[in-house]
Design a protein around this motif. Structure first.
Motif, PDB file in Angstrom:
ATOM      1  N   ILE A 180       0.833  -1.211   0.000  1.00 16.43           N
ATOM      2  CA  ILE A 180       0.000   0.000   0.000  1.00 16.43           C
ATOM      3  C   ILE A 180       0.866   1.259   0.000  1.00 16.43           C
ATOM      4  O   ILE A 180       0.571   2.232  -0.707  1.00 16.43           O
ATOM      5  N   LEU A 181       1.949   1.239   0.774  1.00 10.82           N
ATOM      6  CA  LEU A 181       2.865   2.383   0.786  1.00 10.82           C
ATOM      7  C   LEU A 181       3.475   2.602  -0.593  1.00 10.82           C
ATOM      8  O   LEU A 181       3.653   3.738  -1.031  1.00 10.82           O
ATOM      9  N   GLY A 182       3.780   1.500  -1.276  1.00 11.09           N
ATOM     10  CA  GLY A 182       4.324   1.611  -2.632  1.00 11.09           C
ATOM     11  C   GLY A 182       3.338   2.259  -3.588  1.00 11.09           C
ATOM     12  O   GLY A 182       3.714   3.094  -4.420  1.00 11.09           O
ATOM     13  N   ILE A 183       2.057   1.885  -3.450  1.00 12.81           N
ATOM     14  CA  ILE A 183       1.006   2.472  -4.307  1.00 12.81           C
ATOM     15  C   ILE A 183       0.809   3.956  -3.993  1.00 12.81           C
ATOM     16  O   ILE A 183       0.759   4.796  -4.889  1.00 12.81           O
ATOM     17  N   LYS A 184       0.697   4.270  -2.696  1.00 13.71           N
ATOM     18  CA  LYS A 184       0.337   5.628  -2.280  1.00 13.71           C
ATOM     19  C   LYS A 184       1.495   6.620  -2.383  1.00 13.71           C
ATOM     20  O   LYS A 184       1.289   7.786  -2.735  1.00 13.71           O
ATOM     21  N   LEU A 185       2.697   6.155  -2.057  1.00 11.39           N
ATOM     22  CA  LEU A 185       3.817   7.085  -1.941  1.00 11.39           C
ATOM     23  C   LEU A 185       4.806   7.018  -3.091  1.00 11.39           C
ATOM     24  O   LEU A 185       5.556   7.967  -3.321  1.00 11.39           O
ATOM     25  N   GLY A 186       4.845   5.880  -3.793  1.00 11.42           N
ATOM     26  CA  GLY A 186       5.675   5.769  -4.979  1.00 11.42           C
ATOM     27  C   GLY A 186       7.177   5.682  -4.705  1.00 11.42           C
ATOM     28  O   GLY A 186       7.618   5.654  -3.556  1.00 11.42           O
ATOM     29  N   LEU A 216       7.363 -12.211  -5.736  1.00 14.95           N
ATOM     30  CA  LEU A 216       6.653 -11.945  -4.489  1.00 14.95           C
ATOM     31  C   LEU A 216       6.548 -13.190  -3.617  1.00 14.95           C
ATOM     32  O   LEU A 216       6.372 -13.094  -2.408  1.00 14.95           O
ATOM     33  N   PHE A 217       6.640 -14.351  -4.237  1.00 14.70           N
ATOM     34  CA  PHE A 217       6.617 -15.612  -3.490  1.00 14.70           C
ATOM     35  C   PHE A 217       7.987 -15.910  -2.889  1.00 14.70           C
ATOM     36  O   PHE A 217       8.115 -16.207  -1.703  1.00 14.70           O
ATOM     37  N   ILE A 218       9.020 -15.807  -3.716  1.00 12.24           N
ATOM     38  CA  ILE A 218      10.354 -16.209  -3.262  1.00 12.24           C
ATOM     39  C   ILE A 218      11.068 -15.132  -2.455  1.00 12.24           C
ATOM     40  O   ILE A 218      12.073 -15.418  -1.799  1.00 12.24           O
ATOM     41  N   CYS A 219      10.548 -13.897  -2.462  1.00 12.57           N
ATOM     42  CA  CYS A 219      11.256 -12.793  -1.801  1.00 12.57           C
ATOM     43  C   CYS A 219      11.453 -13.039  -0.309  1.00 12.57           C
ATOM     44  O   CYS A 219      12.435 -12.576   0.279  1.00 12.57           O
ATOM     45  N   TYR A 220      10.531 -13.778   0.334  1.00 12.19           N
ATOM     46  CA  TYR A 220      10.659 -14.033   1.773  1.00 12.19           C
ATOM     47  C   TYR A 220      11.950 -14.761   2.110  1.00 12.19           C
ATOM     48  O   TYR A 220      12.505 -14.588   3.190  1.00 12.19           O
ATOM     49  N   PHE A 221      12.417 -15.585   1.180  1.00 10.48           N
ATOM     50  CA  PHE A 221      13.586 -16.411   1.438  1.00 10.48           C
ATOM     51  C   PHE A 221      14.904 -15.703   1.109  1.00 10.48           C
ATOM     52  O   PHE A 221      15.962 -16.314   1.212  1.00 10.48           O
ATOM     53  N   ALA A 278       7.495  -5.839  -1.922  1.00 11.74           N
ATOM     54  CA  ALA A 278       6.113  -5.347  -1.906  1.00 11.74           C
ATOM     55  C   ALA A 278       6.034  -3.861  -2.253  1.00 11.74           C
ATOM     56  O   ALA A 278       5.104  -3.424  -2.923  1.00 11.74           O
ATOM     57  N   TYR A 279       7.011  -3.079  -1.781  1.00 20.18           N
ATOM     58  CA  TYR A 279       7.052  -1.663  -2.155  1.00 20.18           C
ATOM     59  C   TYR A 279       7.090  -1.527  -3.672  1.00 20.18           C
ATOM     60  O   TYR A 279       6.317  -0.768  -4.271  1.00 20.18           O
TER      61      TYR A 279
END
Length: 202
Positions: free
Chosen positions: A69-75, A108-113, A122-123
């Motif tokens: 959401i921060l990525g969408i709103k703040l860019g 977005l799936f593998i980023c956690y690892f 996510a940003y």
């Protein structure tokens, strides 16, 4: 470790939720080590394994959604200007951008690892205009796999849970490759069975 113990002892599953949320948003919480520790705590009966996993998943999902959401709103200007205050390095932004170009939404799936990358993915997904449905499918499934994996490892290692730190540093890339292979095989098998079922109907 004393601080974690105190927080978790005092606030239980709420502390787990908040720590994972803040860790994903960008604060310096060593997530894998924390989850391995939580797994150990479940192994000695201090916490419920199921509730620990659910709290961790809820925190991870909340954290990555806030980042999106921060990525969408703040860019992108927000990341460039305030990223350092959220412990997001320029190097991590460039690396994540490169991985997005290579793997697309699957990132977005593998980023956690991938330490560092999970704080940025996510940003960038929000900045680049990924739809919420597409984002949620990959990001939320990834959160489930990530939390279950590390809490389970800590649970099985028991009092040796600290080994996870050295293990992840040494074998993280191998684990990631193995995970990708397993996922590819599972998806291929699913479509094979689906196609076979459709052929039988004909």
């Amino acid at each position: 470790m004393g601080m974690w113990y105190d927080l978790i002892s005092q606030y239980g599953y709420v502390a787990i939720y908040l720590l994972l949320t803040l860790g994903i948003v960008g604060l310096p919480v060593p997530d894998e080590v924390l989850m391995a520790y939580l797994g150990y705590v479940t192994s000695i009966g201090k916490l419920s394994y199921t509730l620990t996993v659910l709290s961790g998943i809820a925190g991870s999902v909340t954290g990555i959604t806030i980042s999106y959401i921060l990525g969408i709103k703040l860019g992108e200007p927000f990341i460039r200007k305030y990223g350092a205050k959220l412990f997001i390095k320029e190097k991590a932004v460039k690396r994540t951008n490169r991985l997005f170009h290579q793997y697309g939404a699957f990132m977005l799936f593998i980023c956690y690892f991938i330490p560092g990358v999970r704080h940025v993915a996510a940003y960038l997904a929000g900045i680049t205009g990924y739809g919420y449905r597409k984002f949620s499918i990959y990001a939320y499934v990834g959160a489930v796999v990530w939390v279950v994996t590390f809490v389970s490892i800590g649970n099985h290692l028991g009092s040796h849970w600290r080994l996870i730190f050295g293990f992840t540093q040494k074998y993280m890339h191998s684990m990631l490759i193995l995970l990708l292979i397993i996922i590819i095989i599972a998806i291929s098998w699913y479509f094979f069975l689906k196609k076979k079922k459709g052929t039988r109907k004909l």
